[in-house]
Write a protein that holds these residues in place. Sequence first.
Motif, PDB file in Angstrom:
ATOM      1  N   SER A 156      37.552  44.768  42.496  1.00  0.00           N
ATOM      2  CA  SER A 156      36.176  45.257  42.652  1.00  0.00           C
ATOM      3  C   SER A 156      35.917  45.859  44.019  1.00  0.00           C
ATOM      4  O   SER A 156      35.279  46.916  44.140  1.00  0.00           O
TER       5      SER A 156
ATOM      6  N   MET B 212      37.392  36.966  44.844  1.00  0.00           N
ATOM      7  CA  MET B 212      36.391  37.985  44.505  1.00  0.00           C
ATOM      8  C   MET B 212      35.731  38.496  45.768  1.00  0.00           C
ATOM      9  O   MET B 212      35.376  37.727  46.642  1.00  0.00           O
ATOM     10  N   SER B 213      35.544  39.805  45.855  1.00  0.00           N
ATOM     11  CA  SER B 213      34.901  40.380  47.025  1.00  0.00           C
ATOM     12  C   SER B 213      33.435  40.010  47.056  1.00  0.00           C
ATOM     13  O   SER B 213      32.798  39.783  46.038  1.00  0.00           O
TER      14      SER B 213
ATOM     15  N   SER C 249      29.882  41.264  47.643  1.00  0.00           N
ATOM     16  CA  SER C 249      29.131  42.516  47.743  1.00  0.00           C
ATOM     17  C   SER C 249      28.068  42.465  48.832  1.00  0.00           C
ATOM     18  O   SER C 249      27.614  43.501  49.317  1.00  0.00           O
TER      19      SER C 249
ATOM     20  N   ASP D 107      41.390  40.941  40.696  1.00  0.00           N
ATOM     21  CA  ASP D 107      40.046  41.426  40.986  1.00  0.00           C
ATOM     22  C   ASP D 107      40.164  42.588  41.964  1.00  0.00           C
ATOM     23  O   ASP D 107      40.524  42.402  43.122  1.00  0.00           O
TER      24      ASP D 107
ATOM     25  N   GLY E  98      31.960  45.073  38.630  1.00  0.00           N
ATOM     26  CA  GLY E  98      33.138  44.215  38.638  1.00  0.00           C
ATOM     27  C   GLY E  98      34.321  44.918  37.996  1.00  0.00           C
ATOM     28  O   GLY E  98      34.181  45.539  36.938  1.00  0.00           O
TER      29      GLY E  98
ATOM     30  N   SER F 180      28.412  43.842  36.977  1.00  0.00           N
ATOM     31  CA  SER F 180      28.193  43.373  38.343  1.00  0.00           C
ATOM     32  C   SER F 180      29.406  42.587  38.828  1.00  0.00           C
ATOM     33  O   SER F 180      30.053  41.880  38.055  1.00  0.00           O
ATOM     34  N   GLU F 181      29.695  42.704  40.124  1.00  0.00           N
ATOM     35  CA  GLU F 181      30.769  41.916  40.726  1.00  0.00           C
ATOM     36  C   GLU F 181      30.534  40.422  40.566  1.00  0.00           C
ATOM     37  O   GLU F 181      31.477  39.632  40.523  1.00  0.00           O
TER      38      GLU F 181
ATOM     39  N   VAL G 102      32.533  38.561  37.898  1.00  0.00           N
ATOM     40  CA  VAL G 102      33.997  38.603  37.863  1.00  0.00           C
ATOM     41  C   VAL G 102      34.608  37.212  37.810  1.00  0.00           C
ATOM     42  O   VAL G 102      35.501  36.927  37.008  1.00  0.00           O
TER      43      VAL G 102
ATOM     44  N   PHE H  67      28.854  48.495  43.074  1.00  0.00           N
ATOM     45  CA  PHE H  67      29.241  47.089  43.082  1.00  0.00           C
ATOM     46  C   PHE H  67      29.423  46.523  41.675  1.00  0.00           C
ATOM     47  O   PHE H  67      28.968  45.425  41.355  1.00  0.00           O
TER      48      PHE H  67
END
Length: 199
Positions: A116, A1-2, A4, A114, A36, A90-91, A94, A34
């Motif tokens: 995002s 997952m990135s 943010s 993912d 998800g 929201s991210e 995720v 940002f």
Amino acid sequence: MSDSTLLQSPLIELEKSGRFQWVGDTIELHQSPFMGHIRIRGDLSNPLFVEKIEQATALPLPASCGGVSLGEELKIIWISPEEWLLVLSSESRVGSMIDRLKTRLEGEHIAFADTSGGQTVIRVSGENAISLLSRGTTLDLHESQFLVGSSAQSILFGATVLIVRVNSNHSTPLFELYCRRSFADDLARRLIDSAQLIK
């Protein structure tokens, strides 16, 4: 997952200059940078896959081209006969959502990704939102043709986007434009310039 916290909005320069969020009398532009985004691939003909996705998200899985299921905190958008985009508010949500899906669908032929960090969402609303978007795409976005809960992939002002209509207020329609971060700045500038031409 990135992460943010390590990312900047792709429209940061426009936001600093005050050109975005541009608000006119009949058009409003906002960004949701940002959120998800989870790509899901699976077999729609597999009833267990459909059931488990719907249990995990509390939303029906769209089965037809351009279908969208709208919820309070998430939505599911049809991308192709075997692919959907799950959008979260929201991210940060995720990771837990992917874990939930994996747990429910263990042993099934399914894939998650993912995406995002590579996408952003520009929201276009207002009385003249359809007029603005129609300047940049050949799609017929009139409410009689492009209903709430509809989506379409298209070229908009030269950028590849996914367009989703998310509300039912005909006087102030709201669209979400899903695009790659690398296209976002140019797309936003074109939207602003075109909006200023609409009286």
